[in-house]
Scaffold this active site. Structure first.
Site, PDB file in Angstrom:
ATOM      1  N   ASP A 112      74.921  16.727  -5.109  1.00 14.25           N
ATOM      2  CA  ASP A 112      74.077  17.746  -4.453  1.00 14.25           C
ATOM      3  C   ASP A 112      75.026  18.769  -3.663  1.00 14.25           C
ATOM      4  O   ASP A 112      76.178  18.839  -3.985  1.00 14.25           O
ATOM      5  CB  ASP A 112      73.147  17.351  -3.421  1.00 14.25           C
ATOM      6  CG  ASP A 112      71.970  17.999  -3.063  1.00 14.25           C
ATOM      7  OD1 ASP A 112      72.107  18.811  -2.513  1.00 14.25           O
ATOM      8  OD2 ASP A 112      70.730  17.572  -3.443  1.00 14.25           O
ATOM      9  N   HIS A 171      70.985  19.984   2.326  1.00 11.03           N
ATOM     10  CA  HIS A 171      70.005  19.119   1.316  1.00 11.03           C
ATOM     11  C   HIS A 171      70.529  17.786   0.896  1.00 11.03           C
ATOM     12  O   HIS A 171      69.729  16.747   0.965  1.00 11.03           O
ATOM     13  CB  HIS A 171      69.941  20.171   0.207  1.00 11.03           C
ATOM     14  CG  HIS A 171      68.908  19.660  -0.815  1.00 11.03           C
ATOM     15  ND1 HIS A 171      69.319  19.304  -2.126  1.00 11.03           N
ATOM     16  CD2 HIS A 171      67.765  19.903  -0.859  1.00 11.03           C
ATOM     17  CE1 HIS A 171      68.389  19.227  -2.852  1.00 11.03           C
ATOM     18  NE2 HIS A 171      67.079  19.427  -2.037  1.00 11.03           N
ATOM     19  N   SER A 186      62.536  17.563  -4.813  1.00  5.75           N
ATOM     20  CA  SER A 186      63.782  17.132  -4.154  1.00  5.75           C
ATOM     21  C   SER A 186      63.600  15.922  -3.198  1.00  5.75           C
ATOM     22  O   SER A 186      64.506  14.975  -3.265  1.00  5.75           O
ATOM     23  CB  SER A 186      64.270  18.194  -3.189  1.00  5.75           C
ATOM     24  OG  SER A 186      65.217  18.950  -3.685  1.00  5.75           O
TER      25      SER A 186
END
Ligand SMILES: *[C@@H]1O[C@H](CO)[C@@H](O)[C@H](O)[C@H]1NC(C)=O
Ligand SMILES: *[C@@H]1O[C@H](CO)[C@@H](O)[C@H](O)[C@H]1NC(C)=O
Ligand SMILES: *[C@@H]1O[C@H](CO)[C@@H](O)[C@H](O)[C@H]1NC(C)=O
Ligand SMILES: *[C@@H]1O[C@H](CO)[C@@H](O)[C@H](O)[C@H]1NC(C)=O
Ligand SMILES: *[C@@H]1O[C@H](CO)[C@@H](O)[C@H](O)[C@H]1NC(C)=O
Ligand SMILES: [Ca+2]
Ligand SMILES: [Ca+2]
Ligand SMILES: [Ca+2]
Length: 733
Positions: free
Chosen positions: A175, A216, A394
């Site tokens: 990520d 994230h 996600s």
């Protein structure tokens, strides 16, 4: 793979044999039975014995209650009466000061002629029954334990209570970085599995950016492995596992970077959690490019000592644009575990994508009034180290990655395909207005919206415990079928079929199916209006090519591969049918199907064996194997050197990647892939001439004997691909 083809049946049956002699099997007394858990009045922890008496009366005509009394006396215990409604079952207690005599009591019971079965209460399941963590946000983590909506959680607490927390397993978050200095990440952080491909250093620390959105990866890492009971923030699904980070999304992503990421430290990292993919705009058709594809394939062959890296990918967030994950080459790859999202009501949220290749769903955010996922957050910029607003598919993929870590703890030698199988066997179906559940010819239920159903950690782990590896992967490929036929306008249908005969399957020995895929080339003035349905021999239908209102592309599909998991476990032999129709605007001309090809993936597992595994999995759900020290043997795995590639020299990387790929692939897969027609090869080469500008790697790959690579789609986009993290826009929620 590691699953040796020749040790199947005996081993596979061994749990069944064990079952029949294993005392814990007696169903009414499995320690999970509520009567057993809270027998009235209870003894102190570790001081209670459950016994089952022989059903018949003894010669002197005592009834069961009297017998229980006698047994208790003989063993030096106190009879506390029948357990719940279970005739013949009694609870016997020993005094708190009689610890020494515990073993004596066990011996006495074992030798007693009235006693058919006995068991000392498991201390573990009693004393840790209620996991009470002091993490302040743990009570808000509904996806772990939903008190508001029963059943709408991943059912993991019973697994934790048995001390299964992912110990010994490493999950890597591919990520935009992982802030590993957080109190909830640091103790579980694995620097050995980590790397930063954006800055080319070993430290995947996220970089603050103008939009403050490089949080994230840290959020995903927290969902997987946030430290429990440290009075800070939240708890991860596999809080005993290690978590690593590969920073790759903070900057332009290239095919070779992606390839490096997918194999980075692949003897350290067991599970790769990838919450990103091609643009979810409802008009993109894209997937891994040649190197990324080779890396995925190499990962399942050589990763995890040959058991195969587990790649978990999110199904995508393009729901509101009618996007479908079959146009996403990561999601419809046979090498990935494709996970969709449902909200806390089990409904498909507006952003979630559906497709025939989706394996299962787990939880994430939903509409405005519904709760999102509570997890770690970065503490840079506006971050506090904790958030209750993680959203999108996600958020779902890392939960699945965490559950897989739990499975790998109880059975480290599960192969990448075993993991997919176990998901198919254990995911649960439930009622939802939007789900189009269908049960296939092998008894698996699947819906395009929910895959095989909701992931359930308890079921996954119990099945993993008794799972013997499936036979190695085999495939069958039809020749390229030249058609050059017009795609008829709805309601007319272009119907094409291909018969796979027993002789076709003889060479590979394939009996039952896993993935079924279809690769096609089609010319069309607006491809988004075309709908493609694939029927398996059983009649099970899959919408592999869904309509996409926003896809006006006039170039059709060039060797795009669609896939489905909906025929899982069915017999491979028989007639496969394609139904193609065009919901076109009358002003546009008709499209043409140029050619297509069918590829079946499966194994030599017979239909009966599939059924037996289903029975075994159902039987294991009581938890009796998890509670006992039952364990199947594990093969040792291959000795594979950690990758020695310097990511900076991309040429040496490529050679090595491909060489390794070829060598292993040849040895393991060659015999299975021989069906590939040479005509087909020439066809593809011709089709791809003139793409030299597409990049150095194309030529190299095509020259190789590597079979799968021939399935690669023609990529018209540049090597640099935009990869959007799969989070939902806050404005949209
Ligand atoms: C959490 O820590 C507290 C002490 O702070 C302890 O009493 C409790 O048993 C721990 N819970 C678990 C599940 O380990
Ligand atoms: C959830 O897990 C518990 C064990 O903790 C088990 O008894 C129960 O059957 C599971 N529920 C489902 C729906 O699988
Ligand atoms: C739980 O598992 C861990 C790791 O396997 C081990 O170190 C620990 O001793 C176990 N705890 C209990 C109570 O069994
Ligand atoms: C394929 O099989 C079906 C029945 O299973 C048969 O009707 C059909 O004629 C076969 N087609 C070909 C091309 O052999
Ligand atoms: C569990 O393992 C121990 C030793 O490792 C053994 O003595 C015991 O009999 C086993 N229990 C069961 C139920 O198999
Ligand atoms: Ca760095
Ligand atoms: Ca915590
Ligand atoms: Ca998508």
């Amino acid at each position: 793979m590691a699953s040796s083809p020749s040790f199947p049946l005996l081993l596979f049956l061994s749990p069944l044999i064990l079952l029949t002699v294993h005392p814990l099997h007696t169903p009414p007394l499995s320690p999970d039975n509520p009567h057993f858990r809270s027998p009235p009045p209870s003894c102190g922890p570790g001081q209670s014995w459950a016994v089952r008496l022989h059903a018949r009366l003894d010669d002197e005509g005592h009834d069961l209650d009297e017998l229980a009394h006698l047994v208790a006396e003989d063993a030096g215990l106190e009879n506390r009466g029948q357990i719940g409604q279970l005739a013949g079952h009694y609870l016997l207690c020993q005094g708190a000061d009689e610890g020494q005599r515990g073993t004596g009591a066990g011996k006495a019971l074992a030798a007693h002629r009235y006693v058919a079965w006995h068991s000392q209460e498991l201390i573990l399941s009693r004393s840790k029954r209620s996991v009470a963590f002091n993490d302040p946000k743990y009570p808000k983590q509904w996806h772990l334990h939903n008190e508001l909506r029963a059943g709408m959680d991943i059912n993991v607490t019973g697994v934790w209570e048995r001390n299964i927390t992912g110990a010994g397993v490493t999950v890597v978050v591919v990520d935009d970085g992982v802030q590993h200095t957080l109190a909830d990440i640091q103790p579980n952080y694995s620097p050995e599995g980590s790397y930063d491909l954006n800055s080319n250093d070993p430290d995947p620390m996220p970089h603050p950016d103008a939009r403050s959105d490089n949080h994230h990866g840290t959020r995903c890492a927290g969902e997987i492995a946030a430290v429990s009971n440290n009075s800070f923030c939240a708890v991860g699904v596999a809080y005993g596992s290690k978590v690593a980070g590969i920073r790759v999304l903070d900057g332009p992503l290239t095919d070779s970077m992606e390839a490096v990421a997918f194999n980075k430290h692949y003897q350290v990292n067991d599970v790769y959690s990838c919450s990103w993919g091609p643009d979810d705009d409802g008009r993109t058709v894209d997937g891994p490019h040649p190197l990324g594809k080779a890396a995925l394939q190499h990962g399942v062959i050589a990763g995890r000592r040959g058991f195969g890296s587990i790649f978990v990918v999110a199904s995508g967030n393009g729901g509101q644009y009618n996007d479908n994950c079959n146009y996403d080459g990561y999601a419809n790859s046979i090498y990935t575990v494709t996970i969709g999202a449902v909200d806390e009501n089990g409904r498909m949220p507006f952003y979630a994508e559906e497709c025939a290749s989706m394996l299962a769903v787990t939880f994430s955010s939903g509409g405005r009034s519904l709760r999102s996922i509570v997890t770690s957050d970065w503490s840079l910029q506006e971050g506090t180290g904790c958030t209750d607003a993680h959203t999108g598919t996600s958020a779902a993929a890392p939960l699945a990655a965490g559950m897989i870590a739990l499975m790998l703890q109880v059975r480290p030698c599960l192969t990448w395909r075993d993991v997919q199988h176990i998901i198919a066997y254990t995911a649960t179906q439930y009622t939802d207005a939007r789900a189009d559940w269908e049960t296939n010819g092998a008894g698996f239920h699947h819906s395009h919206q929910h895959g095989f159903g909701l992931l359930n950690a308890w079921r996954l782990v119990n099945a993993a415990k008794v799972w013997d590896s499936v036979p190695f992967l085999v495939s069958y490929q039809s020749p390229v079928l030249r058609e050059e036929r017009q795609i008829l306008a709805y309601p007319a249908n272009l119907v094409l079929s291909w018969n796979v005969t027993a002789a076709d399957l003889k060479q590979s020995g394939m009996k039952t199916l896993e993935h079924v895929s279809m690769t096609m080339t089609m010319a069309h003035p607006r491809r988004g209006t075309v709908e493609i349905v694939l029927l398996c021999p059983s009649g099970m239908s899959s919408l592999i090519g869904a309509r996409r209102a926003l896809d006006p592309d006039a170039s059709g599909y060039m060797d795009w591969t669609f896939s489905t998991v909906r025929c899982w476990g069915e017999r491979a032999e028989g007639q496969y049918t394609l139904q193609i129709t065009d919901h076109r605007e009358p002003s546009l001309s008709l499209g043409t199907l140029n050619h297509w090809k069918l590829t079946l993936y499966g194994s030599s597992m017979s239909f009966q064996e599939v059924k037996e595994r289903q029975r075994l999995v159902v039987e294991a759900m009581g938890g009796q194997y998890l509670n006992s020290n039952f364990s199947l043997p594990c093969p040792p795995g291959l000795d594979i050197a950690p990758e020695k590639v310097n990511p900076l020299t991309s040429n040496s990387l490529k050679s090595l990647l491909l060489l390794g790929c070829f060598a292993l692939f040849w040895s393991l897969y060659y015999t299975l892939e021989v069906a590939l027609a040479h005509l087909d090869l020439r066809e593809l080469w011709r089709g791809r001439r003139g793409r030299a500008q597409d990049g150095f790697q194309a030529v190299r790959l095509e020259e190789g004997p590597e079979m799968e690579l021939q399935l690669q789609q023609q990529q018209r986009v540049a090597d640099t691909v935009a990869k959007a993290p799969l989070i939902t826009a806050d404005s949209a929620t």
